[in-house]
Write a protein that holds these residues in place. Sequence first.
Motif, PDB file in Angstrom:
ATOM      1  N   GLN A 286       2.920   3.541   3.810  1.00  0.00           N
ATOM      2  CA  GLN A 286       2.271   4.338   2.770  1.00  0.00           C
ATOM      3  C   GLN A 286       2.698   5.807   2.854  1.00  0.00           C
ATOM      4  OE1 GLN A 286      -1.737   3.208   3.841  1.00  0.00           O
ATOM      5  NE2 GLN A 286      -1.948   1.937   1.994  1.00  0.00           N
TER       6      GLN A 286
ATOM      7  N   THR B 256      -0.903   3.615   6.512  1.00  0.00           N
ATOM      8  CA  THR B 256       0.143   2.947   7.275  1.00  0.00           C
ATOM      9  C   THR B 256       1.422   3.795   7.222  1.00  0.00           C
ATOM     10  OG1 THR B 256       1.039   1.744   5.386  1.00  0.00           O
ATOM     11  CG2 THR B 256      -0.805   0.702   6.588  1.00  0.00           C
TER      12      THR B 256
ATOM     13  N   SER C 291      -5.610   7.292   8.142  1.00  0.00           N
ATOM     14  CA  SER C 291      -5.943   5.878   7.932  1.00  0.00           C
ATOM     15  C   SER C 291      -4.836   5.131   7.204  1.00  0.00           C
ATOM     16  CB  SER C 291      -7.262   5.741   7.151  1.00  0.00           C
ATOM     17  OG  SER C 291      -7.165   6.371   5.888  1.00  0.00           O
TER      18      SER C 291
END
Length: 179
Positions: free
Chosen positions: A143, A140, A138
């Motif tokens: 991240q 990006t 989940s």
Amino acid sequence: MKIVKIHHVAYRCHDAKQTVDFYKSLLDMDLIGAIAEDRVPSTKEPDPYMHIFLDAGAGNILAFFELPNSPPMERDPNTPDWVQHIALEVANMEALEEARARLQAAGVEVLGPTDHTLFQSIYFRDPNGHRLELAAPSGTPGQVKRMHEVAHKMLEDWARDRKPPRHMAWLHDKEFTAR
């Protein structure tokens, strides 16, 4: 030398057939091999066993040994129950929710989903008591890159004083994330 991939990861089970049935019916993992012998090939010790291999997708194999002549399985009493687990990835949140519903319908107790920012997870136990995690990505790409960039620094900081570095606090601390 460079490792190509994990060939398989092996755990112990109480009952090989029950284990295969659980992983097939609830996680759609096919039995792809079985080996049974009276002696351990590497040590030549007499110890009959059943060694099963399950397809965990993308060339990954999860294996189990049933050892009928060994004492019952026990956990390491010095390691917290949540530490040792098998984490398997599913494609997305829809697949995670479908898996959770399937497990609960079969009477399996499920914890989660838990938000780890980079992925969402559910936790449950197989018939052998092994803790399993299903994780749906989940995060990006930014991240994930941020985590990679601080990994060595975090390890150095941890090795110095054994106190949790805060470089990745944004994963679970939403107040920290907002800053």
